[in-house]
Design a protein around this motif. Structure first.
Motif, PDB file in Angstrom:
ATOM      1  N   LEU A  72       4.719  51.258  31.139  1.00 20.98           N
ATOM      2  CA  LEU A  72       5.895  51.592  30.344  1.00 20.98           C
ATOM      3  C   LEU A  72       6.528  52.899  30.822  1.00 20.98           C
ATOM      4  O   LEU A  72       7.756  53.030  30.863  1.00 20.98           O
ATOM      5  N   SER A  73       5.689  53.871  31.179  1.00 24.53           N
ATOM      6  CA  SER A  73       6.206  55.152  31.671  1.00 24.53           C
ATOM      7  C   SER A  73       6.914  54.981  33.008  1.00 24.53           C
ATOM      8  O   SER A  73       7.944  55.602  33.265  1.00 24.53           O
ATOM      9  N   GLU A  74       6.352  54.137  33.874  1.00 24.03           N
ATOM     10  CA  GLU A  74       7.000  53.862  35.149  1.00 24.03           C
ATOM     11  C   GLU A  74       8.370  53.226  34.939  1.00 24.03           C
ATOM     12  O   GLU A  74       9.345  53.567  35.600  1.00 24.03           O
ATOM     13  N   ARG A  75       8.431  52.305  33.975  1.00 25.61           N
ATOM     14  CA  ARG A  75       9.698  51.629  33.712  1.00 25.61           C
ATOM     15  C   ARG A  75      10.723  52.589  33.097  1.00 25.61           C
ATOM     16  O   ARG A  75      11.902  52.543  33.435  1.00 25.61           O
ATOM     17  N   ALA A  76      10.241  53.480  32.221  1.00 24.97           N
ATOM     18  CA  ALA A  76      11.141  54.425  31.561  1.00 24.97           C
ATOM     19  C   ALA A  76      11.405  55.663  32.395  1.00 24.97           C
ATOM     20  O   ALA A  76      12.303  56.441  32.081  1.00 24.97           O
ATOM     21  N   GLN A  77      10.591  55.888  33.448  1.00 24.96           N
ATOM     22  CA  GLN A  77      10.699  57.067  34.313  1.00 24.96           C
ATOM     23  C   GLN A  77      10.445  58.369  33.567  1.00 24.96           C
ATOM     24  O   GLN A  77      10.982  59.420  33.896  1.00 24.96           O
ATOM     25  N   HIS A  78       9.633  58.288  32.527  1.00 23.84           N
ATOM     26  CA  HIS A  78       9.130  59.499  31.870  1.00 23.84           C
ATOM     27  C   HIS A  78       7.887  59.089  31.077  1.00 23.84           C
ATOM     28  O   HIS A  78       7.687  57.902  30.773  1.00 23.84           O
ATOM     29  N   ASP A  79       7.049  60.063  30.761  1.00 22.28           N
ATOM     30  CA  ASP A  79       5.812  59.764  30.061  1.00 22.28           C
ATOM     31  C   ASP A  79       6.132  59.427  28.612  1.00 22.28           C
ATOM     32  O   ASP A  79       6.640  60.268  27.866  1.00 22.28           O
ATOM     33  N   ILE A  80       5.829  58.208  28.198  1.00 19.95           N
ATOM     34  CA  ILE A  80       6.174  57.798  26.839  1.00 19.95           C
ATOM     35  C   ILE A  80       5.146  58.256  25.814  1.00 19.95           C
ATOM     36  O   ILE A  80       5.396  58.195  24.608  1.00 19.95           O
ATOM     37  N   GLY A  81       3.976  58.689  26.280  1.00 21.85           N
ATOM     38  CA  GLY A  81       2.939  59.146  25.367  1.00 21.85           C
ATOM     39  C   GLY A  81       2.085  58.004  24.854  1.00 21.85           C
ATOM     40  O   GLY A  81       2.489  56.833  24.846  1.00 21.85           O
ATOM     41  N   LEU A  82       0.878  58.344  24.390  1.00 21.61           N
ATOM     42  CA  LEU A  82      -0.061  57.325  23.928  1.00 21.61           C
ATOM     43  C   LEU A  82       0.388  56.669  22.634  1.00 21.61           C
ATOM     44  O   LEU A  82       0.210  55.464  22.437  1.00 21.61           O
ATOM     45  N   ASP A  83       0.974  57.440  21.718  1.00 25.93           N
ATOM     46  CA  ASP A  83       1.362  56.868  20.433  1.00 25.93           C
ATOM     47  C   ASP A  83       2.363  55.726  20.617  1.00 25.93           C
ATOM     48  O   ASP A  83       2.226  54.655  20.020  1.00 25.93           O
ATOM     49  N   THR A  84       3.378  55.954  21.461  1.00 26.92           N
ATOM     50  CA  THR A  84       4.378  54.910  21.720  1.00 26.92           C
ATOM     51  C   THR A  84       3.747  53.717  22.420  1.00 26.92           C
ATOM     52  O   THR A  84       4.072  52.560  22.133  1.00 26.92           O
ATOM     53  N   ALA A  85       2.833  54.008  23.366  1.00 33.54           N
ATOM     54  CA  ALA A  85       2.156  52.924  24.089  1.00 33.54           C
ATOM     55  C   ALA A  85       1.322  52.075  23.137  1.00 33.54           C
ATOM     56  O   ALA A  85       1.309  50.837  23.238  1.00 33.54           O
ATOM     57  N   VAL A  86       0.617  52.729  22.213  1.00 33.25           N
ATOM     58  CA  VAL A  86      -0.195  51.984  21.247  1.00 33.25           C
ATOM     59  C   VAL A  86       0.692  51.097  20.378  1.00 33.25           C
ATOM     60  O   VAL A  86       0.401  49.910  20.156  1.00 33.25           O
ATOM     61  N   GLU A  87       1.788  51.661  19.900  1.00 29.21           N
ATOM     62  CA  GLU A  87       2.688  50.892  19.036  1.00 29.21           C
ATOM     63  C   GLU A  87       3.236  49.659  19.754  1.00 29.21           C
ATOM     64  O   GLU A  87       3.248  48.553  19.207  1.00 29.21           O
ATOM     65  N   ASP A  88       3.662  49.839  21.010  1.00 25.54           N
ATOM     66  CA  ASP A  88       4.204  48.708  21.767  1.00 25.54           C
ATOM     67  C   ASP A  88       3.117  47.698  22.104  1.00 25.54           C
ATOM     68  O   ASP A  88       3.348  46.487  22.076  1.00 25.54           O
ATOM     69  N   TYR A  89       1.928  48.183  22.429  1.00 27.10           N
ATOM     70  CA  TYR A  89       0.817  47.302  22.797  1.00 27.10           C
ATOM     71  C   TYR A  89       0.403  46.436  21.615  1.00 27.10           C
ATOM     72  O   TYR A  89       0.169  45.224  21.750  1.00 27.10           O
ATOM     73  N   VAL A  90       0.298  47.077  20.449  1.00 30.83           N
ATOM     74  CA  VAL A  90      -0.093  46.342  19.241  1.00 30.83           C
ATOM     75  C   VAL A  90       0.970  45.322  18.861  1.00 30.83           C
ATOM     76  O   VAL A  90       0.659  44.197  18.443  1.00 30.83           O
ATOM     77  N   LYS A  91       2.229  45.689  19.033  1.00 32.14           N
ATOM     78  CA  LYS A  91       3.331  44.823  18.607  1.00 32.14           C
ATOM     79  C   LYS A  91       3.603  43.688  19.590  1.00 32.14           C
ATOM     80  O   LYS A  91       3.813  42.529  19.175  1.00 32.14           O
ATOM     81  N   ASN A  92       3.589  43.992  20.887  1.00 27.66           N
ATOM     82  CA  ASN A  92       4.069  43.026  21.872  1.00 27.66           C
ATOM     83  C   ASN A  92       2.999  42.401  22.765  1.00 27.66           C
ATOM     84  O   ASN A  92       3.251  41.368  23.382  1.00 27.66           O
ATOM     85  N   ILE A  93       1.850  43.027  22.879  1.00 24.98           N
ATOM     86  CA  ILE A  93       0.830  42.536  23.824  1.00 24.98           C
ATOM     87  C   ILE A  93      -0.356  41.895  23.115  1.00 24.98           C
ATOM     88  O   ILE A  93      -0.720  40.750  23.396  1.00 24.98           O
ATOM     89  N   LEU A  94      -0.956  42.617  22.178  1.00 23.37           N
ATOM     90  CA  LEU A  94      -2.176  42.119  21.552  1.00 23.37           C
ATOM     91  C   LEU A  94      -2.020  40.763  20.863  1.00 23.37           C
ATOM     92  O   LEU A  94      -2.919  39.917  20.978  1.00 23.37           O
ATOM     93  N   PRO A  95      -0.922  40.506  20.157  1.00 21.61           N
ATOM     94  CA  PRO A  95      -0.824  39.202  19.485  1.00 21.61           C
ATOM     95  C   PRO A  95      -0.901  38.025  20.443  1.00 21.61           C
ATOM     96  O   PRO A  95      -1.312  36.923  20.047  1.00 21.61           O
ATOM     97  N   GLY A  96      -0.528  38.228  21.683  1.00 22.01           N
ATOM     98  CA  GLY A  96      -0.561  37.135  22.652  1.00 22.01           C
ATOM     99  C   GLY A  96      -1.844  37.015  23.424  1.00 22.01           C
ATOM    100  O   GLY A  96      -2.002  36.105  24.244  1.00 22.01           O
ATOM    101  N   LEU A  97      -2.786  37.909  23.203  1.00 26.44           N
ATOM    102  CA  LEU A  97      -4.052  37.857  23.932  1.00 26.44           C
ATOM    103  C   LEU A  97      -5.014  36.876  23.283  1.00 26.44           C
ATOM    104  O   LEU A  97      -5.090  36.798  22.052  1.00 26.44           O
TER     105      LEU A  97
END
Length: 421
Positions: A376-401
Motif C-alpha cells: 500500500l505504501s509503494e502504491r501511495a508513495q508514502h508510508d501509510i502506517g500500520l493503523d491504516t494497513a490494519v484497517e484496509d487488511y481487515v476490510k478488504n483482504i481478510l474476508p476473502g481469505l
C-alpha cells in the motif's frame, strides 16, 4: 639494542616477558606453544600462551612489524573486523648475541579457522558461497574506511561462525595502506588481486582433492567480484528520505536481502532535509533469524517470518531516542525489543478480529500486515502506517481469505496486493 615490548595494554609486557624471545620463533619449545591450526604465511607464525590468553606470534622485520601493528590498531579504531594487535617486540638477540627479527603479537580470534582447515572436510558449495559473501563484506568495509588491503586472499583471512553468522576477519595487514578515501582504481586493483588469489588457492585445494567436485575455482574467484560490486552499490548510494517515507528504507533493506545479505546494524540520522540511513551488512546461516528473534523477543516463528519481523524491529529501534548502537548508556537491544513487542507487535495483532484470523498465528498475522503496509505504501508513495494497513487488511483482504490462510508460505504476497517493483 635492548629488548623492547610496545603493547596496547600495560599489563601485557610483564606477561610477555616470560616467553623465550632469545630463540628464533621456529625453535620455541612446545611448552610455550598452543596446537592450533595455522594458515599459510610467508612468515613464521606460532600460537603461544601468554598468561590467560592465547596469542599469535609472527616473526618479521622491525619496520614492517611496527607498521602492521599501527595499521591493525587503526582498523580497530575504525571498527573493522581484524585481529587485535597486542604488542610488538623489537631488539631481540639470540643466545650467541646475534640479532633476531622483530615479532608482532596479536590476540587469537576465538572460534576462528584458517580456510585450509575448514576445507579439510570438503565443504559444501552453499557454505562456500556464504564464506565468499563474508569476504566480500569485509573487503567492502575495508574500502569504505579507506583501507587498501593490497593482498586480499583466503590465506590472509580468518572465518568465524557465531550464532549462525559468518564473518571474515583480516589477519595480515602488512601490505595495507590507509587513505582518507580510495579511488576506483585502488578498489579495482584490490578486487582483481582477490579474484586471482582466491582462484589460485581454490585450484590448489582442487589439486589436493579437498575441493567439492561441483566447485569451479575460476567461477568462485569471479563470484566475489560480483558480490562486492552489488553490495558496494547498495551501501554507497546516498539516500535522504523525506519524513513519512519510511517504506523507502524498507525497500533498501529488501534489496540487501535480495543480494543475500542482512542488516546487522542500521543508523538513521535526522536532519532538516530528511533522514539519512546507513546500513552495515552481515552474512547469516539458515535459522539465524529464528534464533535471534527468539532471543530478543521470546517470539518463536518460522525463518521468513522472523526475518521480516526483525527488519521491522530494527527499523523501529533506529527511530527511538534511547537507541544508539555501541553506546552502553542507552537502552539495550533486549529492552527495546520487549518494548516493541508490548507497544507495537501485540496491539497490532489484537487489532485483527479473532474471527477473521483463520489458522494464522500472531507472527504470521503481523508478517502479513507488514507486507500489506509495504504494498500500500509503494502504491501511495508514502508510508501509510500500520493503523491504516490494519484497517484496509481487515476490510478488504481478510474476508476473502480461506480459513487455512495460515498455511500460506511465509514471505508470499498477501492476496490482493499490488505488484512490487
Amino acid at each position: 639494542m635492548a629488548l623492547q615490548i610496545s603493547a596496547t595494554n600495560p599489563e601485557h609486557p610483564a606477561v610477555l616477558l616470560e616467553l623465550p624471545w632469545h630463540l628464533p620463533l621456529e625453535e620455541w619449545p612446545e611448552e610455550h606453544l598452543v596446537p592450533l591450526p595455522r594458515g599459510i604465511s610467508r612468515h613464521v607464525v606460532r600460537y603461544a600462551r601468554a598468561g590467560d590468553e592465547v596469542v599469535a606470534v609472527k616473526e618479521l622485520a622491525r619496520r614492517p612489524a611496527l607498521r602492521e601493528y599501527e595499521l591493525l590498531r587503526d582498523l580497530d579504531r575504525l571498527g573493522i573486523p581484524a585481529v587485535d594487535a597486542l604488542a610488538v617486540v623489537t631488539g631481540r638477540t639470540g643466545a650467541a648475541g646475534g640479532p633476531l627479527e622483530a615479532v608482532l603479537i596479536t590476540r587469537h580470534l576465538g572460534g576462528s579457522m584458517p580456510y585450509r582447515s575448514m576445507f579439510e572436510t570438503t565443504m559444501r558449495p552453499a557454505t562456500m558461497h556464504r564464506l565468499m559473501d563474508a569476504l566480500a563484506v569485509l573487503l567492502v568495509r575495508l574500502h569504505l574506511a579507506g583501507f587498501a588491503w593490497g593482498d586480499c586472499s583466503l590465506s590472509n583471512t580468518l572465518f568465524r561462525r557465531d550464532a549462525g553468522a559468518y564473518a571474515a576477519y583480516l589477519v595480515d595487514a602488512e601490505t595495507g595502506e590507509l587513505h582518507p578515501r580510495l579511488s576506483d582504481g585502488q578498489r579495482d586493483y584490490d578486487l582483481d588481486l582477490a579474484r586471482v588469489n582466491i582462484s589460485g588457492e581454490l585450484l590448489d585445494l582442487e589439486a589436493s582433492g579437498a575441493l567439492h567436485p561441483s566447485v569451479d575455482p575460476i567461477e568462485f574467484g569471479t563470484e566475489i567480484c560480483a558480490r562486492y560490486h552489488g553490495l558496494w552499490r547498495e551501501l554507497t548510494r546516498t539516500s535522504v528520505y523525506p519524513a513519512g517515507k519510511y517504506h523507502y528504507i524498507e525497500r533498501r533493506i529488501r534489496r540487501l536481502n535480495d543480494l543475500g545479505f542482512d542488516v546487522a546494524e542500521m543508523q538513521i540520522e535526522h536532519s532538516s532535509n530528511g533522514d539519512t540511513v546507513t546500513f552495515v551488512p552481515k552474512v547469516v546461516d539458515a535459522g539465524h533469524h529464528q534464533r535471534q528473534l527468539l532471543r530478543l523477543t521470546g517470539l518463536d516463528t518460522e525463518e521468513n517470518q522472523a526475518r521480516r519481523l526483525l527488519n521491522d524491529l530494527e527499523s523501529w529501534m533506529a527511530t527511538q531516542d534511547d537507541h544508539a548502537p555501541g553506546d552502553p548508556l542507552t537502552a539495550r537491544p533486549e529492552v527495546l525489543a520487549h518494548r516493541w513487542v508490548r507497544e507495537v507487535f501485540r496491539p497490532t495483532v489484537r487489532a485483527v478480529p479473532p474471527g477473521l484470523r483463520g489458522a494464522m498465528d500472531p507472527a504470521e498475522i503481523y508478517h502479513q500486515l507488514l507486507e500489506h503496509r509495504w504494498y500500500l505504501s509503494e502504491r501511495a508513495q508514502h508510508d501509510i502506517g500500520l493503523d491504516t494497513a490494519v484497517e484496509d487488511y481487515v476490510k478488504n483482504i481478510l474476508p476473502g481469505l480461506p480459513q487455512t490462510a495460515g498455511a500460506q508460505t511465509p514471505g508470499a504476497k498477501p492476496p490482493g496486493a499490488p505488484a512490487s517493483e
